[in-house]
Design an enzyme around this catalytic site. Structure first.
Site, mmCIF file in Angstrom:
data_model
loop_
_atom_site.group_PDB
_atom_site.id
_atom_site.type_symbol
_atom_site.label_atom_id
_atom_site.label_comp_id
_atom_site.label_asym_id
_atom_site.label_seq_id
_atom_site.Cartn_x
_atom_site.Cartn_y
_atom_site.Cartn_z
ATOM 1 N N LYS A 182 12.719 9.561 10.785
ATOM 2 C CA LYS A 182 12.433 8.874 9.528
ATOM 3 C C LYS A 182 11.743 9.800 8.538
ATOM 4 O O LYS A 182 12.049 9.790 7.336
ATOM 5 C CB LYS A 182 11.560 7.648 9.801
ATOM 6 C CG LYS A 182 11.061 6.927 8.558
ATOM 7 C CD LYS A 182 12.176 6.408 7.670
ATOM 8 C CE LYS A 182 11.609 5.577 6.522
ATOM 9 N NZ LYS A 182 12.656 5.176 5.559
ATOM 10 N N LYS A 187 2.390 9.703 0.883
ATOM 11 C CA LYS A 187 1.952 9.531 2.274
ATOM 12 C C LYS A 187 2.982 10.099 3.242
ATOM 13 O O LYS A 187 2.647 10.829 4.188
ATOM 14 C CB LYS A 187 1.694 8.053 2.541
ATOM 15 C CG LYS A 187 1.240 7.723 3.956
ATOM 16 C CD LYS A 187 2.385 7.321 4.883
ATOM 17 C CE LYS A 187 3.079 6.052 4.428
ATOM 18 N NZ LYS A 187 4.182 5.682 5.377
#
Length: 301
Positions: free
Chosen positions: A176, A245
């Protein structure tokens, strides 16, 4: 026990989680959701037949499988390890599926810690948008052993149309981060190219006529440009803060593996700069506004 007799818990019923949880209910599974400060999705799901729990521990006690869909590792760790966390309510045989974009090292540590209690921890991060979450056609990349994968697949199939088993625990979150690096790299590249073109007299509409009609287009490009030339602020609802992030997590992954990450460092700094400028709540296509302003040009220049 028939599969639909399995009790499902869901924590994180936000932009993505609401649609996922709704589709689990529609698949015939008993569902417990955790209360949220935004009451609209909670009330909607309770109205469809879900039960509401006050704490993660209560969700764990009520469930055979618990799905998490929150921001990242900080939130996941708090939900698992908090005083009223999943660990406090855990029972042998419980499966926890983290659909957040988290750090693989954190995922593996949680899996080992929970394994001592007879609890299995799985990573199944998502790709695509809230539109696909509502439709039940998300993409997911799963890190799990084959036996656990077989147990969760029928429930995952309620909300995912493309399910890829990447490897053991942690592999889903690793993939991911790489996936998001490619996507967010596109966002930075498009933003810089658009600004350069505009400084040289090429309007974003002409840029889109050329790139959008050729081999360089893709699904990410299309939603990105729906904002740039169409003004659709909700075309790609993924915040710059979340993008930053994820790029920090990718930098941590590069450090852990000893990988060279020259390009990703530059991409990260675009999102870091935009968040520092107060744009963290904006969506990723709006990075183009920030980069244009860095170049001293306005939207209509």
């Amino acid at each position: 026990m028939s599969d639909t007799a399995k009790k499902i818990g869901f924590i994180g019923i936000g932009l993505m989680g609401h649609g996922m949880a709704k589709n689990i209910l529609q698949g015939g599974y008993p569902l417990t959701v955790m209360g949220h400060r935004n009451r609209a999705p909670v009330d909607d799901l309770v109205g469809r037949g879900a039960s509401e729990a006050a704490t993660p521990a209560d969700v764990a006690r009520a469930s055979d499988i618990v799905f998490l869909c929150v921001t990242g590792s900080v939130q996941v760790e708090a939900i698992v390890r908090g005083a009223d966390g999943l660990k406090a309510g855990a029972h042998e045989g419980l499966i926890i599926v983290d659909c957040s974009t988290s750090q693989p090292t954190s995922t593996q540590a949680l899996a080992a810690e929970l394994g001592e209690l007879g609890v299995r921890f799985v990573d199944a991060p998502l790709s695509r948008t809230p539109k696909e979450a509502e439709a039940g056609t998300l993409d997911t990349m799963i890190g799990a052993d084959k036996a656990t994968l077989a147990e969760i697949l029928p429930v995952v199939g309620c909300w995912a149309g493309n399910i890829i088993h990447v490897g053991d625990v942690g592999a889903g979150h690793t993939m991911k981060l790489i996936n998001n690096f490619v996507a967010l790299g596109y966002g930075a590249l498009y933003s810089e190219a658009l600004a350069l073109g505009q400084k040289a007299g090429i309007a974003p509409e002409k840029f889109h006529e050329v790139i959008g009609a050729g081999r360089l287009t893709n699904g990410f490009y299309e939603t990105f440009m729906k904002y740039v030339v169409g003004g659709d602020r909700d075309a790609h609802k993924f915040s710059i803060a979340n993008a930053h992030k994820d790029m920090r997590y990718l930098a941590d992954l590069a450090s852990a593996t000893g990988g060279i990450n020259l390009i990703s460092s530059m991409v990260r700094n675009y999102y870091a700069g935009a968040e520092a400028a107060g744009r963290g709540g904006d969506y990723v296509p709006m990075l183009s506004d920030y980069v244009r302003e860095l170049n001293g040009i306005g939207r209509d220049d």
